[in-house]
Design a protein around this motif. Structure first.
Motif, PDB file in Angstrom:
ATOM      1  N   ARG A   1     -29.922  26.309 -15.013  1.00 47.52           N
ATOM      2  CA  ARG A   1     -30.919  27.160 -15.693  1.00 47.52           C
ATOM      3  C   ARG A   1     -30.365  27.640 -17.011  1.00 47.52           C
ATOM      4  O   ARG A   1     -29.172  27.990 -17.115  1.00 47.52           O
ATOM      5  CB  ARG A   1     -31.223  28.352 -14.805  1.00 47.52           C
ATOM      6  N   LYS A   2     -31.185  27.647 -17.996  1.00 47.84           N
ATOM      7  CA  LYS A   2     -30.749  28.091 -19.319  1.00 47.84           C
ATOM      8  C   LYS A   2     -30.418  29.597 -19.270  1.00 47.84           C
ATOM      9  O   LYS A   2     -31.119  30.363 -18.617  1.00 47.84           O
ATOM     10  CB  LYS A   2     -31.883  27.856 -20.318  1.00 47.84           C
TER      11      LYS A   2
ATOM     12  N   THR B   1     -30.201  33.245 -20.766  1.00 48.22           N
ATOM     13  CA  THR B   1     -30.823  34.066 -21.808  1.00 48.22           C
ATOM     14  C   THR B   1     -30.080  35.395 -21.847  1.00 48.22           C
ATOM     15  O   THR B   1     -30.105  36.171 -20.875  1.00 48.22           O
ATOM     16  CB  THR B   1     -32.305  34.334 -21.484  1.00 48.22           C
TER      17      THR B   1
ATOM     18  N   ASN C   1     -37.746  39.713 -14.345  1.00 53.05           N
ATOM     19  CA  ASN C   1     -38.775  38.694 -14.568  1.00 53.05           C
ATOM     20  C   ASN C   1     -38.219  37.354 -15.067  1.00 53.05           C
ATOM     21  O   ASN C   1     -38.929  36.345 -14.980  1.00 53.05           O
ATOM     22  CB  ASN C   1     -39.808  39.197 -15.580  1.00 53.05           C
ATOM     23  N   ALA C   2     -37.015  37.358 -15.636  1.00 54.70           N
ATOM     24  CA  ALA C   2     -36.484  36.111 -16.234  1.00 54.70           C
ATOM     25  C   ALA C   2     -35.329  35.576 -15.387  1.00 54.70           C
ATOM     26  O   ALA C   2     -34.245  36.187 -15.349  1.00 54.70           O
ATOM     27  CB  ALA C   2     -36.016  36.388 -17.657  1.00 54.70           C
ATOM     28  N   PRO C   3     -35.511  34.472 -14.706  1.00 53.21           N
ATOM     29  CA  PRO C   3     -34.498  33.969 -13.768  1.00 53.21           C
ATOM     30  C   PRO C   3     -33.172  33.627 -14.453  1.00 53.21           C
ATOM     31  O   PRO C   3     -32.115  33.685 -13.817  1.00 53.21           O
ATOM     32  CB  PRO C   3     -35.155  32.721 -13.169  1.00 53.21           C
ATOM     33  N   GLY C   4     -33.228  33.260 -15.743  1.00 54.51           N
ATOM     34  CA  GLY C   4     -31.981  32.846 -16.379  1.00 54.51           C
ATOM     35  C   GLY C   4     -31.345  33.940 -17.219  1.00 54.51           C
ATOM     36  O   GLY C   4     -30.373  33.703 -17.931  1.00 54.51           O
ATOM     37  N   ALA C   5     -31.866  35.166 -17.149  1.00 56.11           N
ATOM     38  CA  ALA C   5     -31.414  36.231 -18.037  1.00 56.11           C
ATOM     39  C   ALA C   5     -30.120  36.852 -17.535  1.00 56.11           C
ATOM     40  O   ALA C   5     -29.830  36.882 -16.340  1.00 56.11           O
ATOM     41  CB  ALA C   5     -32.494  37.305 -18.133  1.00 56.11           C
TER      42      ALA C   5
ATOM     43  N   GLY D   1     -40.976  33.818 -16.471  1.00 58.25           N
ATOM     44  CA  GLY D   1     -39.541  33.628 -16.712  1.00 58.25           C
ATOM     45  C   GLY D   1     -39.304  32.798 -17.962  1.00 58.25           C
ATOM     46  O   GLY D   1     -38.476  33.148 -18.830  1.00 58.25           O
TER      47      GLY D   1
ATOM     48  N   GLU E   1     -37.611  33.947 -21.427  1.00 61.56           N
ATOM     49  CA  GLU E   1     -36.372  33.258 -21.809  1.00 61.56           C
ATOM     50  C   GLU E   1     -36.549  32.490 -23.115  1.00 61.56           C
ATOM     51  O   GLU E   1     -35.652  31.758 -23.558  1.00 61.56           O
ATOM     52  CB  GLU E   1     -35.946  32.323 -20.678  1.00 61.56           C
TER      53      GLU E   1
END
Lengths: 173, 710
Positions: free
Chosen positions: A66-67, A69, A127-131, B134, B138
């Motif tokens: 996953r990217k 962030t 809310n952001a999986p890659g954060a 997401g 992102e």
């Protein structure tokens, strides 16, 4: 009984002074900065070095692909400057210049996201999986995952991501 | 008849009232159903509206969740993107609440599965949405758009589709329930309408019945008035006819014409009886017949009734007599009605009997509370009544004509009136009859018992009576009298009889006994003995001896007693016959005024008064009567009641007003014999009344009473 009364009165007069002496003697350790990620993120632990590489945008994907962030507080906010100073050792201006440079170099498509408040930081990461973001350790709630840094959580006295003891950050003018 | 009609009317209104009550109760039930149905319909429509609102809200909120999320694509500011994400999540919460809301209309089998389908599609979509959020946050906007278009849109459409299915199911459910409720409402409306119609029908029936009753009452009143008026109109000319025949009867006319006069009087009397019967019928029918109780001895009505039929019975040579048990007490009830019933029964008995006898037998029992039940049996040896016709004899206008019997005149009212009168008198009427052998009518009535009038026995006790009597009812009746009077009865047995004080001979006894007695009278020492002959009414046979008393059949108790008293009294040659009614008031200064508007009637009354030795003044109307009374002080004023202009009542009032010291005796002449009429006469100032048709004897008695008072 007559000889005891002057002694008690004296103790009452000096009581506030005694309290300030005691407080100074029991001062807490410098406040820790918790590094938070999405609860679904499989990563639980980072070394301080890995953390620094992520925030410097050198590492841009998580091990599961996953990217990444990076999320910081808005520009000009003390928490942003503090986090940058502790994690990457740069002032805010130095870090912005670094990001700009990496952007022009084309090594990053999208710089760190800037969030106005600690609550916003938590919502964003939720809310952001890659954060990956930062909040003061006492602001953490159950909506995000707190990473171990060098195997330690923020409540550990040896936790590395922590403000200086003086409580005053050196701001680059 | 009146009680029956009243009972019918009360029963009719009772049924109407009960029906009204039932309708009211049904109305309450139906109205309750109707109200409940209306409330249920309202609730249904409310739920229907709430259900539709719910589905529409879900539809709107799901759209909002997606739309707000997509707004985040159009800004690079993470804070604003977060605001949109928050709005999308708030919408998600609202959708979840809506989907979890409990609605009865969304809980049917059909809607439950549709709701589950909506929930499943929505959950799928939310996962994709979270992914898109997401990616947006992102900064992977292209991937976010791609994911939304590739997956999110399809999933979102699936949610919309599931919602459409839910809505369709809900609407189908609602339509079914609305249809069912509409059917219930329609049924309630129909029942209500039926009830209203029933109520209207009941009201109509009630109005009809009230109108009908009013109409019937008017008809009854008109009929009663008609009959009353007709009775007066019929009685007035009858007054003339019967009066004239009375006068002719007393005049010297040849025997052949006397028979014509007799026939004329008989027919007039029959006509009067018919008028009286019709009057009685109308009074009984209208419930106006009342009783006037007074004390009387049963002998009086029995003998009066026998007298009335004696003439016809004598022509047919029928034996006519009665036996009253001496223990029968005097009774207090309406004597005239008892007499009327007896006369009816006797008239029929004589009418339908050609040979043999007509007999009255009476007996009585007295209860502990002093009520006498008197039974009178009238037996004849006539044609009899077939058994199948016996039930009908007491019906109105029912005329029984047994086969073989010659047609006999009659109205069919007599027995019906007798039957109703017997019931009015607290008794009953029954018939026992065998064709060819005769009939027995049993008449029972009740009244308060009073001690029988004592008989003076001093004159007769122990006296010897030589009897030459027939074995039939006449002989039985005479022997019963003699026994009651405690006389010694010596039957004539053909030889020389023992010593006797008086001889009673029945002319209808065997001829040889009669002849033997005549032949040997002197030899047996009977010359000085008085003889009482029992004979037919109009016998023209010569008397037996100069000291003979004749008692006609039917034998009256008083007549036999008078005859015995005269027969046992010491005989003197200068003995004068009893004074006659004729010229009874001659030489008396009795001032009489006759007030009568009908000229022939006035003339008859004048002639009657002439017969009594009086010369009356006359007035043709009320006005003339008042003037005449002002001019002269009359002892007696005979006042007709119904006159044109000024009737008898008003004339009487005015005469009373102008009277000073002298007070005339005013006697009403009226064909109306209702009790109320008599009361009106007395209230107007009259002293007595005479019933039309006026009879000489009654007029003489009334005037005698005035003379006695004076």
């Amino acid at each position: 009984m007559g000889s005891v009364r002057p002694v008690l009165l004296t103790l009452l007069l000096f009581a506030p002074m005694a309290r300030s002496v005691l407080v100074r003697q029991q001062a807490p350790p410098p406040q820790a900065i918790a590094i938070i990620v999405h609860r679904s993120n499989p990563v639980d632990d980072l070394t301080f070095s890995e953390l620094r590489r992520i925030f410097m945008l050198d590492t841009q994907t998580w091990p599961h692909g996953r990217k990444i962030t990076v999320v910081l507080r808005d520009k000009g906010q003390p928490d942003r400057a503090e986090a940058l100073r502790i994690i990457v050792g740069l002032s805010e201006r130095e870090y912005d210049r670094h990001v700009l440079l990496r952007t022009f170099q084309g090594s990053v498509n999208f710089g760190p996201r800037a969030i106005q408040s600690a609550a916003g930081m938590l919502r964003f990461v939720y809310n952001a999986p890659g954060a990956i973001g930062h909040v003061h350790a006492d602001e953490v709630d159950g909506s995000v995952k707190v990473l171990r840094i060098d195997g330690m959580l923020p409540d550990d006295p040896k936790y590395p991501v922590r403000r200086s003891i003086t409580g005053r950050d050196d701001e680059e003018q | 008849m009146q009680p029956d009609r009243s009972q019918t009317r009360y029963a009719m209104f009772g049924v109407l009232g009960a029906a009204t009550l039932v309708v009211i109760m049904l109305g309450w039930v139906v109205a309750r159903d109707f109200r409940q149905s209306a409330e249920a319909t309202n609730q249904l429509y409310n739920r229907f509206g709430e259900g539709l609102d719910l589905i529409d809200n879900i539809l709107f909120e799901t759209g909002e969740v997606r739309r707000v999320m997509l707004y985040a694509l159009h800004t690079s500011d993470a804070n604003r993107q977060l605001d949109y994400v928050d709005q999308s999540r708030s919408g998600e919460v609202r959708v979840r609440r809506l989907l979890e809301s409990q609605s009865p209309l969304l809980s049917t089998a059909r809607t439950r599965s549709a709701r589950e389908a909506v929930g499943a599609a929505w959950a799928d979509y939310l996962k994709t949405r979270d992914e898109v959020i997401g990616l947006i946050l992102e900064g992977s906007l292209r991937e976010a758009v791609h994911l939304d278009e590739a997956v999110g849109t399809a999933e979102f459409n699936r949610v919309r589709q599931a919602l459409a299915t839910l809505k369709a199911g809900f609407e189908a459910d609602a339509a079914e329930q609305v249809e069912a409720q509409r059917a219930r409402s329609a049924r309630a409306t129909t029942r209500l309408a039926e009830l209203v119609l029933s109520a209207l029908l009941l009201v109509a029936v009630g109005v009809y019945l009230v109108n009908r009753r009013n109409s019937l009452e008017v008809v009854l009143r008109v009929k009663s008035d008609f009959l009353t008026t007709m009775s007066h109109e019929l009685r007035t000319p009858l007054t003339g006819v019967i009066g004239i025949t009375d006068l002719l009867w007393t005049a010297s006319v040849p025997p052949a014409q006397r028979e014509l006069i007799r026939m004329l009087r008989t027919n007039a009397t029959s006509l009067l009886a018919l008028v009286n019967n019709v009057l009685d019928y109308s009074r009984i029918d209208a419930g106006l017949m009342t009783l006037t109780p007074r004390r009387f001895s049963l002998f009086m009505p029995v003998e009066d009734a026998l007298d009335s039929v004696s003439e016809v019975a004598a022509r047919k040579r029928l034996s006519l007599g009665y036996v009253i048990d001496p223990r029968v007490p005097d009774v207090i009830t309406d004597e005239d009605r008892v007499r009327q019933v007896l006369l009816n029964l006797l008239s029929n008995a004589v009418k339908y009997t050609e040979t043999g006898e007509v007999v009255i037998r009476a007996w009585a029992s007295v209860s502990a509370d002093g009520i006498a039940t008197v039974t009178i049996a009238v037996r004849d040896t006539g044609i009899g009544i077939p058994e199948d016709m016996q039930e009908r004899v007491f019906q109105w206008f029912s005329r029984i004509e047994p086969a073989g019997a010659q047609r006999i005149r009659g109205t069919g009212l007599g027995l019906a009136i007798s039957d109703r009168l017997s019931r009015l008198l607290g008794g009953s009427m029954a018939v026992d009859s065998r064709p060819g052998q005769g009939s027995t009518f049993t008449f029972v009535f009740r009244g308060k018992a009073a001690a029988a009038t004592p008989v003076e026995l001093a004159d007769f006790r122990g006296k010897r009576v030589l009897t030459v009597l027939h074995t039939g009812i006449v002989g039985e009746q005479i022997l019963s009298f003699l026994r009651t009077w405690q006389m010694r009865i010596v039957p004539f047995e053909g030889g020389r009889p023992p010593q006797a004080d008086v001889v009673i001979v029945d002319r209808s006894a065997r001829d040889e006994d009669h002849e033997m007695l005549l032949r040997n009278r002197s030899g047996w020492g009977l010359d000085g003995i008085a003889v009482i002959t029992i004979d037919d009414m109009h016998s023209e046979q010569p008397v037996l001896a100069h000291r003979e008393q004749v008692v006609s059949i039917p034998v009256r108790r008083q007549a036999l007693r008078d005859a015995l008293r005269a027969a046992l009294a010491p005989w003197t040659a200068a003995e004068e016959p009893a004074p006659e009614t004729r010229q009874a008031f001659a030489g008396q200064a009795l001032a009489v005024l006759v007030v009568e508007d009908n000229e022939p009637n006035r003339r008859v009354i004048r002639l009657m008064l002439n017969e009594l030795g009086l010369s009356p003044d006359e007035a043709a109307n009320g006005g003339e009567a008042i003037d005449a009374a002002a001019r002269r002080s009359y002892d007696v004023i005979l006042m007709d009641l119904q006159m044109p202009d000024l009737d008898g009542l008003e004339a009487t009032r005015r005469i009373r007003e102008q009277e000073r010291s002298h007070r005339a005796t005013i006697v009403a002449l009226t064909a109306n014999v209702f009790e109320s009429d008599v009361a009106r006469c007395m209230a107007a100032g009259m002293d007595a009344y005479l019933q039309k048709p006026l009879k000489l004897d009654a007029l003489g008695d009334a005037l005698s009473a005035v003379v006695r008072r004076a």
